[in-house]
Design a protein around this motif. Structure first.
Motif, PDB file in Angstrom:
ATOM      1  N   LYS A   1       0.804  -1.234   0.000  1.00  0.00           N
ATOM      2  CA  LYS A   1       0.000   0.000   0.000  1.00  0.00           C
ATOM      3  C   LYS A   1       0.833   1.278   0.000  1.00  0.00           C
ATOM      4  O   LYS A   1       0.450   2.280  -0.586  1.00  0.00           O
ATOM      5  N   ASN A   2       2.041   1.205   0.630  1.00  0.00           N
ATOM      6  CA  ASN A   2       2.836   2.438   0.726  1.00  0.00           C
ATOM      7  C   ASN A   2       3.478   2.852  -0.597  1.00  0.00           C
ATOM      8  O   ASN A   2       4.057   3.925  -0.693  1.00  0.00           O
ATOM      9  N   LEU A   3       3.361   2.015  -1.606  1.00  0.00           N
ATOM     10  CA  LEU A   3       3.880   2.385  -2.925  1.00  0.00           C
ATOM     11  C   LEU A   3       2.881   3.251  -3.691  1.00  0.00           C
ATOM     12  O   LEU A   3       3.156   3.720  -4.787  1.00  0.00           O
ATOM     13  N   TYR A   4       1.704   3.443  -3.131  1.00  0.00           N
ATOM     14  CA  TYR A   4       0.667   4.256  -3.780  1.00  0.00           C
ATOM     15  C   TYR A   4       0.733   5.699  -3.276  1.00  0.00           C
ATOM     16  O   TYR A   4       1.208   5.959  -2.172  1.00  0.00           O
ATOM     17  N   ASN A   5       0.229   6.632  -4.105  1.00  0.00           N
ATOM     18  CA  ASN A   5       0.229   8.048  -3.698  1.00  0.00           C
ATOM     19  C   ASN A   5      -0.747   8.305  -2.555  1.00  0.00           C
ATOM     20  O   ASN A   5      -0.497   9.152  -1.702  1.00  0.00           O
ATOM     21  N   TYR A   6      -1.888   7.619  -2.584  1.00  0.00           N
ATOM     22  CA  TYR A   6      -2.927   7.847  -1.572  1.00  0.00           C
ATOM     23  C   TYR A   6      -3.458   6.521  -1.062  1.00  0.00           C
ATOM     24  O   TYR A   6      -3.568   5.558  -1.830  1.00  0.00           O
ATOM     25  N   ILE A   7      -3.797   6.503   0.243  1.00  0.00           N
ATOM     26  CA  ILE A   7      -4.437   5.320   0.836  1.00  0.00           C
ATOM     27  C   ILE A   7      -5.760   5.787   1.439  1.00  0.00           C
ATOM     28  O   ILE A   7      -5.790   6.759   2.208  1.00  0.00           O
ATOM     29  N   ILE A   8      -6.835   5.115   1.061  1.00  0.00           N
ATOM     30  CA  ILE A   8      -8.152   5.445   1.647  1.00  0.00           C
ATOM     31  C   ILE A   8      -8.645   4.211   2.403  1.00  0.00           C
ATOM     32  O   ILE A   8      -8.672   3.106   1.839  1.00  0.00           O
ATOM     33  N   ILE A   9      -9.006   4.396   3.662  1.00  0.00           N
ATOM     34  CA  ILE A   9      -9.584   3.275   4.414  1.00  0.00           C
ATOM     35  C   ILE A   9     -11.099   3.325   4.232  1.00  0.00           C
ATOM     36  O   ILE A   9     -11.741   4.288   4.639  1.00  0.00           O
ATOM     37  N   ASN A  10     -11.620   2.318   3.567  1.00  0.00           N
ATOM     38  CA  ASN A  10     -13.052   2.312   3.250  1.00  0.00           C
ATOM     39  C   ASN A  10     -13.848   1.735   4.416  1.00  0.00           C
ATOM     40  O   ASN A  10     -14.267   0.576   4.402  1.00  0.00           O
ATOM     41  N   ASP A  11     -14.038   2.595   5.425  1.00  0.00           N
ATOM     42  CA  ASP A  11     -14.832   2.177   6.578  1.00  0.00           C
ATOM     43  C   ASP A  11     -16.271   2.638   6.325  1.00  0.00           C
ATOM     44  O   ASP A  11     -17.091   1.888   5.815  1.00  0.00           O
ATOM     45  N   LYS A  12     -16.541   3.927   6.597  1.00  0.00           N
ATOM     46  CA  LYS A  12     -17.890   4.434   6.295  1.00  0.00           C
ATOM     47  C   LYS A  12     -17.893   4.895   4.841  1.00  0.00           C
ATOM     48  O   LYS A  12     -17.088   5.738   4.447  1.00  0.00           O
ATOM     49  N   LEU A  13     -18.804   4.347   4.057  1.00  0.00           N
ATOM     50  CA  LEU A  13     -18.788   4.630   2.620  1.00  0.00           C
ATOM     51  C   LEU A  13     -18.894   6.129   2.303  1.00  0.00           C
ATOM     52  O   LEU A  13     -18.188   6.615   1.418  1.00  0.00           O
ATOM     53  N   THR A  14     -19.722   6.845   3.048  1.00  0.00           N
ATOM     54  CA  THR A  14     -19.878   8.281   2.748  1.00  0.00           C
ATOM     55  C   THR A  14     -18.551   9.023   2.938  1.00  0.00           C
ATOM     56  O   THR A  14     -18.208   9.912   2.162  1.00  0.00           O
ATOM     57  N   ASP A  15     -17.772   8.630   3.970  1.00  0.00           N
ATOM     58  CA  ASP A  15     -16.488   9.301   4.216  1.00  0.00           C
ATOM     59  C   ASP A  15     -15.458   8.937   3.140  1.00  0.00           C
ATOM     60  O   ASP A  15     -14.745   9.808   2.631  1.00  0.00           O
ATOM     61  N   SER A  16     -15.373   7.661   2.807  1.00  0.00           N
ATOM     62  CA  SER A  16     -14.337   7.269   1.835  1.00  0.00           C
ATOM     63  C   SER A  16     -14.660   7.828   0.454  1.00  0.00           C
ATOM     64  O   SER A  16     -13.765   8.186  -0.313  1.00  0.00           O
ATOM     65  N   LYS A  17     -15.947   7.909   0.154  1.00  0.00           N
ATOM     66  CA  LYS A  17     -16.382   8.498  -1.124  1.00  0.00           C
ATOM     67  C   LYS A  17     -15.926   9.957  -1.202  1.00  0.00           C
ATOM     68  O   LYS A  17     -15.331  10.381  -2.192  1.00  0.00           O
ATOM     69  N   GLU A  18     -16.148  10.672  -0.113  1.00  0.00           N
ATOM     70  CA  GLU A  18     -15.774  12.084  -0.042  1.00  0.00           C
ATOM     71  C   GLU A  18     -14.258  12.243  -0.229  1.00  0.00           C
ATOM     72  O   GLU A  18     -13.781  13.116  -0.955  1.00  0.00           O
ATOM     73  N   GLU A  19     -13.517  11.371   0.452  1.00  0.00           N
ATOM     74  CA  GLU A  19     -12.047  11.429   0.384  1.00  0.00           C
ATOM     75  C   GLU A  19     -11.571  11.184  -1.048  1.00  0.00           C
ATOM     76  O   GLU A  19     -10.699  11.886  -1.569  1.00  0.00           O
ATOM     77  N   LEU A  20     -12.178  10.196  -1.686  1.00  0.00           N
ATOM     78  CA  LEU A  20     -11.808   9.878  -3.067  1.00  0.00           C
ATOM     79  C   LEU A  20     -12.140  11.043  -4.000  1.00  0.00           C
ATOM     80  O   LEU A  20     -11.311  11.428  -4.838  1.00  0.00           O
ATOM     81  N   PHE A  21     -13.316  11.623  -3.842  1.00  0.00           N
ATOM     82  CA  PHE A  21     -13.705  12.755  -4.692  1.00  0.00           C
ATOM     83  C   PHE A  21     -12.716  13.911  -4.526  1.00  0.00           C
ATOM     84  O   PHE A  21     -12.344  14.560  -5.491  1.00  0.00           O
ATOM     85  N   GLU A  22     -12.295  14.159  -3.282  1.00  0.00           N
ATOM     86  CA  GLU A  22     -11.367  15.271  -3.033  1.00  0.00           C
ATOM     87  C   GLU A  22     -10.030  15.048  -3.738  1.00  0.00           C
ATOM     88  O   GLU A  22      -9.463  15.959  -4.319  1.00  0.00           O
ATOM     89  N   ILE A  23      -9.533  13.819  -3.657  1.00  0.00           N
ATOM     90  CA  ILE A  23      -8.241  13.507  -4.304  1.00  0.00           C
ATOM     91  C   ILE A  23      -8.356  13.723  -5.811  1.00  0.00           C
ATOM     92  O   ILE A  23      -7.541  14.403  -6.435  1.00  0.00           O
ATOM     93  N   VAL A  24      -9.394  13.165  -6.399  1.00  0.00           N
ATOM     94  CA  VAL A  24      -9.555  13.249  -7.858  1.00  0.00           C
ATOM     95  C   VAL A  24      -9.752  14.708  -8.268  1.00  0.00           C
ATOM     96  O   VAL A  24      -9.108  15.203  -9.202  1.00  0.00           O
ATOM     97  N   ASN A  25     -10.589  15.403  -7.530  1.00  0.00           N
ATOM     98  CA  ASN A  25     -10.871  16.805  -7.844  1.00  0.00           C
ATOM     99  C   ASN A  25      -9.603  17.648  -7.836  1.00  0.00           C
ATOM    100  O   ASN A  25      -9.369  18.470  -8.717  1.00  0.00           O
ATOM    101  N   LYS A  26      -8.766  17.398  -6.831  1.00  0.00           N
ATOM    102  CA  LYS A  26      -7.511  18.150  -6.689  1.00  0.00           C
ATOM    103  C   LYS A  26      -6.644  17.971  -7.944  1.00  0.00           C
ATOM    104  O   LYS A  26      -6.107  18.935  -8.475  1.00  0.00           O
ATOM    105  N   HIS A  27      -6.559  16.749  -8.432  1.00  0.00           N
ATOM    106  CA  HIS A  27      -5.699  16.510  -9.595  1.00  0.00           C
ATOM    107  C   HIS A  27      -6.321  17.035 -10.883  1.00  0.00           C
ATOM    108  O   HIS A  27      -5.602  17.515 -11.759  1.00  0.00           O
TER     109      HIS A  27
END
Ligand code: ADP
Ligand code: 5GP
Length: 206
Positions: A175-201
């Motif tokens: 996992k540490n070879l990746y730029n970002y790690i998202i822990i998919n616990d609560k779906l609403t939170d991980s979704k938000e985190e993923l959207f933020e990463i993609v949006n930033k790029h």
């Protein structure tokens, strides 16, 4: 501008035409929630294109040809290897999976942003060929939760689930070879985190 406004602007703009698109890889152990998160991502960012992989695995109930995968024979897949059809390919859980090089290059050069849902072996091959790729690893909160998600999904036998759990433990070590790690616990939170990463790029490039 709020985060939400930012995202709305992005959705309506799409990719800048003429510019090379962003390439994202999402990897995760089987059952961590990658398919669920990718579907949410594609619903939210309408301009992003999903690379539909080719595989020798048979379709699961509900999967359709050309939407989830291009289901192919082992013979055709091997021909693809000989003919350099794949941007990357790998054997995962006993089946072959590959990304079409023509799809990928055509999409990126026409300015589309592209998501690859591929495993660690494929991610490393893509990183060599496309060094600007943005890599995201989805983690399950724990191995026990991963096992119960696979059981609840109900698409694999107990034996296959256990082999996926064994693979998951190995995949998580990368996992540490990746730029970002998202822990998919609560779906609403991980979704938000993923959207933020993609949006930033998307904003960085366009
Ligand atoms: P993958 O594509 O990584 O194999 P899926 O997206 O198919 O995983 O998810 C595995 C199962 O777990 C599915 O039944 C899905 O509905 C469920 N799931 C996904 N994310 C979550 C979450 N955050 N909380 C609870 N269940 C989830
Ligand atoms: P599944 O059979 O559960 O859909 O996928 C199994 C694994 O294969 C997942 O880790 C998924 O990311 C990976 N995979 C799917 N398509 C590709 C591909 O084109 N290339 C590689 N290397 N892995 C893939």
């Amino acid at each position: 501008m709020s985060g939400e406004d930012n995202q709305k602007t992005e959705e309506s703009r799409g990719s800048a035409s003429g510019s090379k698109g962003n390439l994202f890889i999402i990897s995760a152990p089987s059952g961590a929630g990658k398919t669920t998160l990718c579907k949410e991502l594609l619903k939210h960012f309408k301009g992003i294109r999903f690379s539909i992989s080719h595989t020798t695995r048979g379709p699961r109930p509900g999967e359709t040809e050309g939407t989830d995968y291009f289901f192919t024979s082992e013979e055709d897949f091997q021909d693809g290897i000989k003919n350099n059809t794949w941007a990357e390919w790998a054997k995962v859980h006993g089946n072959y999976y590959g990304t079409s090089i023509d799809f990928l290059n055509d999409a990126l050069s026409s300015g589309s942003d592209v998501i690859l849902d591929i495993d660690f072996q494929g991610a490393m091959q893509i990183l060599k060929k496309y060094p600007d790729v943005i890599t995201i690893f989805i983690m399950p909160p724990s191995i026990e939760i991963l096992r119960s998600r696979l059981q609840e999904r109900g698409t694999e036998s107990d034996e296959v689930i256990e082999s996926r759990i064994t693979n998951a433990k190995q995949e998580i070590q990368k996992k540490n070879l990746y730029n970002y790690i998202i822990i998919n616990d609560k779906l609403t939170d991980s979704k938000e985190e993923l959207f933020e990463i993609v949006n930033k790029h998307l904003h960085r490039k366009n």
